[in-house]
Design a protein around this motif. Structure first.
Motif, PDB file in Angstrom:
ATOM      1  N   CYS A 139       0.827  -1.212   0.000  1.00 19.03           N
ATOM      2  CA  CYS A 139       0.000   0.000   0.000  1.00 19.03           C
ATOM      3  C   CYS A 139       0.859   1.259   0.000  1.00 19.03           C
ATOM      4  O   CYS A 139       0.534   2.254  -0.671  1.00 19.03           O
ATOM      5  N   VAL A 140       1.961   1.231   0.743  1.00 17.36           N
ATOM      6  CA  VAL A 140       2.871   2.384   0.746  1.00 17.36           C
ATOM      7  C   VAL A 140       3.463   2.579  -0.650  1.00 17.36           C
ATOM      8  O   VAL A 140       3.606   3.710  -1.132  1.00 17.36           O
ATOM      9  N   GLY A 141       3.791   1.471  -1.314  1.00 18.01           N
ATOM     10  CA  GLY A 141       4.277   1.575  -2.682  1.00 18.01           C
ATOM     11  C   GLY A 141       3.242   2.194  -3.598  1.00 18.01           C
ATOM     12  O   GLY A 141       3.578   3.009  -4.477  1.00 18.01           O
ATOM     13  N   ALA A 142       1.979   1.822  -3.410  1.00 16.80           N
ATOM     14  CA  ALA A 142       0.903   2.413  -4.224  1.00 16.80           C
ATOM     15  C   ALA A 142       0.753   3.895  -3.936  1.00 16.80           C
ATOM     16  O   ALA A 142       0.517   4.697  -4.853  1.00 16.80           O
ATOM     17  N   ARG A 143       0.905   4.278  -2.676  1.00 15.18           N
ATOM     18  CA  ARG A 143       0.835   5.717  -2.331  1.00 15.18           C
ATOM     19  C   ARG A 143       1.939   6.493  -3.041  1.00 15.18           C
ATOM     20  O   ARG A 143       1.720   7.611  -3.511  1.00 15.18           O
ATOM     21  N   GLY A 144       3.123   5.882  -3.119  1.00 16.38           N
ATOM     22  CA  GLY A 144       4.232   6.535  -3.811  1.00 16.38           C
ATOM     23  C   GLY A 144       3.963   6.728  -5.291  1.00 16.38           C
ATOM     24  O   GLY A 144       4.620   7.556  -5.940  1.00 16.38           O
ATOM     25  N   GLN A 145       3.002   5.967  -5.842  1.00 20.82           N
ATOM     26  CA  GLN A 145       2.667   6.100  -7.260  1.00 20.82           C
ATOM     27  C   GLN A 145       1.372   6.883  -7.474  1.00 20.82           C
ATOM     28  O   GLN A 145       0.811   6.880  -8.567  1.00 20.82           O
ATOM     29  N   GLY A 146       0.886   7.524  -6.405  1.00 20.16           N
ATOM     30  CA  GLY A 146      -0.225   8.445  -6.579  1.00 20.16           C
ATOM     31  C   GLY A 146      -1.518   8.104  -5.869  1.00 20.16           C
ATOM     32  O   GLY A 146      -2.457   8.908  -5.882  1.00 20.16           O
ATOM     33  N   ALA A 147      -1.625   6.924  -5.235  1.00 22.22           N
ATOM     34  CA  ALA A 147      -2.850   6.577  -4.512  1.00 22.22           C
ATOM     35  C   ALA A 147      -2.926   7.346  -3.194  1.00 22.22           C
ATOM     36  O   ALA A 147      -1.903   7.688  -2.595  1.00 22.22           O
ATOM     37  N   THR A 148      -4.135   7.582  -2.740  1.00 20.69           N
ATOM     38  CA  THR A 148      -4.363   8.211  -1.436  1.00 20.69           C
ATOM     39  C   THR A 148      -4.655   7.111  -0.422  1.00 20.69           C
ATOM     40  O   THR A 148      -5.572   6.311  -0.619  1.00 20.69           O
ATOM     41  N   LEU A 149      -3.876   7.077   0.658  1.00 18.87           N
ATOM     42  CA  LEU A 149      -3.930   5.958   1.603  1.00 18.87           C
ATOM     43  C   LEU A 149      -4.721   6.327   2.850  1.00 18.87           C
ATOM     44  O   LEU A 149      -4.500   7.389   3.454  1.00 18.87           O
ATOM     45  N   HIS A 150      -5.649   5.455   3.231  1.00 19.46           N
ATOM     46  CA  HIS A 150      -6.437   5.600   4.449  1.00 19.46           C
ATOM     47  C   HIS A 150      -6.264   4.318   5.282  1.00 19.46           C
ATOM     48  O   HIS A 150      -5.962   3.254   4.753  1.00 19.46           O
ATOM     49  N   ARG A 151      -6.523   4.401   6.591  1.00 16.99           N
ATOM     50  CA  ARG A 151      -6.464   3.217   7.453  1.00 16.99           C
ATOM     51  C   ARG A 151      -7.798   3.057   8.176  1.00 16.99           C
ATOM     52  O   ARG A 151      -8.476   4.032   8.512  1.00 16.99           O
ATOM     53  N   PHE A 152      -8.165   1.811   8.420  1.00 20.92           N
ATOM     54  CA  PHE A 152      -9.413   1.514   9.134  1.00 20.92           C
ATOM     55  C   PHE A 152      -9.212   0.247   9.961  1.00 20.92           C
ATOM     56  O   PHE A 152      -8.216  -0.459   9.816  1.00 20.92           O
ATOM     57  N   ARG A 153     -10.167  -0.049  10.814  1.00 21.43           N
ATOM     58  CA  ARG A 153     -10.134  -1.264  11.623  1.00 21.43           C
ATOM     59  C   ARG A 153     -11.263  -2.195  11.177  1.00 21.43           C
ATOM     60  O   ARG A 153     -12.420  -1.774  11.047  1.00 21.43           O
ATOM     61  N   ALA A 154     -10.924  -3.452  10.977  1.00 24.08           N
ATOM     62  CA  ALA A 154     -11.916  -4.420  10.503  1.00 24.08           C
ATOM     63  C   ALA A 154     -13.013  -4.656  11.525  1.00 24.08           C
ATOM     64  O   ALA A 154     -14.137  -5.014  11.156  1.00 24.08           O
ATOM     65  N   ASP A 155     -12.697  -4.485  12.813  1.00 22.61           N
ATOM     66  CA  ASP A 155     -13.723  -4.690  13.833  1.00 22.61           C
ATOM     67  C   ASP A 155     -14.639  -3.481  13.989  1.00 22.61           C
ATOM     68  O   ASP A 155     -15.516  -3.458  14.859  1.00 22.61           O
ATOM     69  N   ARG A 156     -14.445  -2.478  13.137  1.00 17.21           N
ATOM     70  CA  ARG A 156     -15.331  -1.302  13.104  1.00 17.21           C
ATOM     71  C   ARG A 156     -15.773  -1.079  11.663  1.00 17.21           C
ATOM     72  O   ARG A 156     -15.339  -0.131  10.988  1.00 17.21           O
ATOM     73  N   PRO A 157     -16.628  -1.949  11.132  1.00 17.89           N
ATOM     74  CA  PRO A 157     -17.028  -1.831   9.726  1.00 17.89           C
ATOM     75  C   PRO A 157     -17.674  -0.502   9.395  1.00 17.89           C
ATOM     76  O   PRO A 157     -17.582  -0.029   8.251  1.00 17.89           O
ATOM     77  N   GLU A 158     -18.303   0.131  10.390  1.00 20.79           N
ATOM     78  CA  GLU A 158     -18.909   1.441  10.132  1.00 20.79           C
ATOM     79  C   GLU A 158     -17.841   2.482   9.797  1.00 20.79           C
ATOM     80  O   GLU A 158     -18.113   3.455   9.079  1.00 20.79           O
ATOM     81  N   GLN A 159     -16.625   2.280  10.301  1.00 21.73           N
ATOM     82  CA  GLN A 159     -15.528   3.189   9.978  1.00 21.73           C
ATOM     83  C   GLN A 159     -15.159   3.079   8.504  1.00 21.73           C
ATOM     84  O   GLN A 159     -14.976   4.092   7.821  1.00 21.73           O
ATOM     85  N   LEU A 160     -15.073   1.846   8.007  1.00 19.62           N
ATOM     86  CA  LEU A 160     -14.792   1.659   6.582  1.00 19.62           C
ATOM     87  C   LEU A 160     -15.907   2.249   5.740  1.00 19.62           C
ATOM     88  O   LEU A 160     -15.649   2.922   4.720  1.00 19.62           O
ATOM     89  N   GLU A 161     -17.142   2.012   6.139  1.00 18.16           N
ATOM     90  CA  GLU A 161     -18.284   2.534   5.369  1.00 18.16           C
ATOM     91  C   GLU A 161     -18.227   4.054   5.284  1.00 18.16           C
ATOM     92  O   GLU A 161     -18.436   4.641   4.209  1.00 18.16           O
ATOM     93  N   ALA A 162     -17.869   4.722   6.391  1.00 22.64           N
ATOM     94  CA  ALA A 162     -17.792   6.185   6.395  1.00 22.64           C
ATOM     95  C   ALA A 162     -16.639   6.680   5.521  1.00 22.64           C
ATOM     96  O   ALA A 162     -16.782   7.672   4.790  1.00 22.64           O
ATOM     97  N   LEU A 163     -15.505   6.002   5.586  1.00 18.87           N
ATOM     98  CA  LEU A 163     -14.363   6.402   4.771  1.00 18.87           C
ATOM     99  C   LEU A 163     -14.676   6.278   3.281  1.00 18.87           C
ATOM    100  O   LEU A 163     -14.344   7.163   2.483  1.00 18.87           O
ATOM    101  N   LEU A 164     -15.311   5.177   2.904  1.00 25.76           N
ATOM    102  CA  LEU A 164     -15.679   4.994   1.502  1.00 25.76           C
ATOM    103  C   LEU A 164     -16.727   6.006   1.064  1.00 25.76           C
ATOM    104  O   LEU A 164     -16.668   6.541  -0.052  1.00 25.76           O
ATOM    105  N   ARG A 165     -17.662   6.300   1.934  1.00 29.69           N
ATOM    106  CA  ARG A 165     -18.727   7.267   1.603  1.00 29.69           C
ATOM    107  C   ARG A 165     -18.148   8.650   1.366  1.00 29.69           C
ATOM    108  O   ARG A 165     -18.582   9.371   0.460  1.00 29.69           O
ATOM    109  N   ASP A 166     -17.153   9.036   2.188  1.00 29.81           N
ATOM    110  CA  ASP A 166     -16.625  10.400   2.122  1.00 29.81           C
ATOM    111  C   ASP A 166     -15.465  10.557   1.146  1.00 29.81           C
ATOM    112  O   ASP A 166     -15.023  11.678   0.888  1.00 29.81           O
TER     113      ASP A 166
END
Length: 416
Positions: free
Chosen positions: A146-173
């Motif tokens: 993922c860090v390699g992908a960020r170096g090529q232009g991707a925007t990197l976010h982190r989330f916790r699998a035990d908080r699926p609502e966190q992933l849902e909010a990150l994807l929504r926004d």
């Protein structure tokens, strides 16, 4: 002549790895040279130990039928088919991919040498300059991809699998347009826990994201479920997607044969259109030397053994694992995430005691995976036990007795 002086960021980085470097230099279970192996008994110098650090879960590394498959293949293909796969692949490759695709129940598969190479090369291809979401406890090699992908232009976010609502909010926004890739582990390599894959896959599908799953530890051990299962691992060992019923739509599954199948080979389960794309964009397919003939031969033989004997092996492995889990729970120990997978994480009461605990285990003839900072957070410093089909009941008796003595010394963390 100029001298390089480490600034504050470099100094902090060096300090972060100091514990691990000291452990490497002083611990008998780090950077060790092993002189002899007899199944799960290993010799280092004159000292014999019982091996609970191996990830050869099914015991295929010493299966006579699988070992016997090596010589005929080497006589036919030589020791190493040293073409780039873009140039040519021995017939062994499509033979494995066909059988693996049928086992997984996916559309297609692509073989590459290791999961580390897959993460470093494929994640940047899939992420492009889009939005990339990595689970906070994902394997280090996934994070590095993922860090390699960020170096090529991707925007990197982190989330916790035990908080699926966190992933849902990150994807929504997240900004619309461009690829969206969510990366996480299937079976956690330290605790053996499994995230709620159907929920996470459902969120990704609703939000137009691809779910990228590293199932290196799960593949070969857990598999599809049915109402008449006799073992909690399920059947066929065909991985976390089949085990949880998450489905392959908008999912890329990455797995390795280096754990349960004891062979140097890895794969992606992908749609054929993506497989064809990776053949011209993934570095390991274009440039890397392929897996040795012996690894290809043992994978093919292992798939045949899995068809005939795999479920019986897994049932016995589960029985042995339960013996250890019942014992540590009876001692009141904190075993994070333990759900019956043959990985048992044992944190220490005090991380500073790691050297003494490792020396005690060594003296008792117990070989484990040492979990030091920064490989794990400071509050999870300890060791990891891996059970395999070649660990005997006598081996487990010895392990359980040693854990009891460590508990008596108050060296191991208790459940709160």
């Amino acid at each position: 002549m100029t001298s390089a002086v480490a600034g504050p960021p470099q100094a902090r980085s060096d300090e972060r790895w100091a514990d691990l470097d000291r452990l490497r230099r002083t611990s008998p279970m780090s950077d060790a040279v092993l002189d002899e192996v007899r199944g799960r008994h290993i010799r280092c110098g004159r000292h014999w130990l019982i091996d609970f650090a191996s990830c050869n879960y099914l015991g295929f590394d010493f299966d006579p039928e699988i070992m016997a498959a090596i010589e005929p293949a080497v006589r036919r293909w030589g020791t190493h088919p040293s073409w780039s796969r873009l140039l040519g692949s021995p017939r062994l490759y499509p033979g494995i991919e066909d059988r693996l695709t049928a086992l997984l129940g996916c559309e297609d598969t692509l073989l590459l040498p290791t999961t580390t190479l897959i993460h470093h090369s494929v994640i940047p291809v899939l992420a492009g300059r889009g939005q990339l979401f990595v689970e906070a406890t994902a394997h280090r090699t996934v994070y590095e991809g993922c860090v390699g992908a960020r170096g090529q232009g991707a925007t990197l976010h982190r989330f916790r699998a035990d908080r699926p609502e966190q992933l849902e909010a990150l994807l929504r926004d997240a900004p619309a347009g461009g690829p969206r890739l969510v990366c996480l582990d299937g079976v956690d390599s330290m605790s053996g826990s499994v995230p709620d894959m159907p929920v996470l896959a459902g969120i990704c599908r609703e939000r137009g994201a691809t779910l990228y799953v590293d199932d290196t530890h799960g593949f070969g051990v857990i598999g599809q479920r049915s109402p008449d299962d006799t073992c909690p691992y399920g059947t066929r060992g065909n991985g976390v997607i089949r085990h949880t019923g998450a489905g392959y739509d908008d999912v890329v599954l990455v797995g390795g044969f280096s754990k349960a199948y004891s062979s140097l080979l890895a794969f992606l389960a992908v749609p054929t259109r993506l497989k064809d794309r990776l053949k011209v964009t993934a570095g390991p397919y274009l440039y890397s030397g392929p897996s040795p003939t012996a690894s290809l031969a043992t994978v093919l033989a292992g798939l045949a053994v899995n068809d005939r004997r795999g479920d019986a092996i897994r049932a016995d492995l589960h029985r042995r694992t339960v013996r250890v889990l019942d014992h540590v729970r009876g001692l009141g120990l904190d075993v994070p995430g333990a759900r019956g997978f043959p990985i048992v994480e044992v944190p220490l009461a005090h991380g500073a005691d790691l050297d003494d605990v490792v020396r005690f285990l060594w003296d008792q003839g117990i070989y484990v995976t040492v979990a030091a900072y920064p490989l794990v957070p400071r509050d999870r410093v300890g060791f990891r036990i891996q059970l395999t089909a070649l660990n005997s009941d006598e081996d487990i008796d010895r392990l359980n007795g040693t854990l009891s003595r460590l508990a008596e010394r108050r060296a191991l963390r208790l459940r709160r």
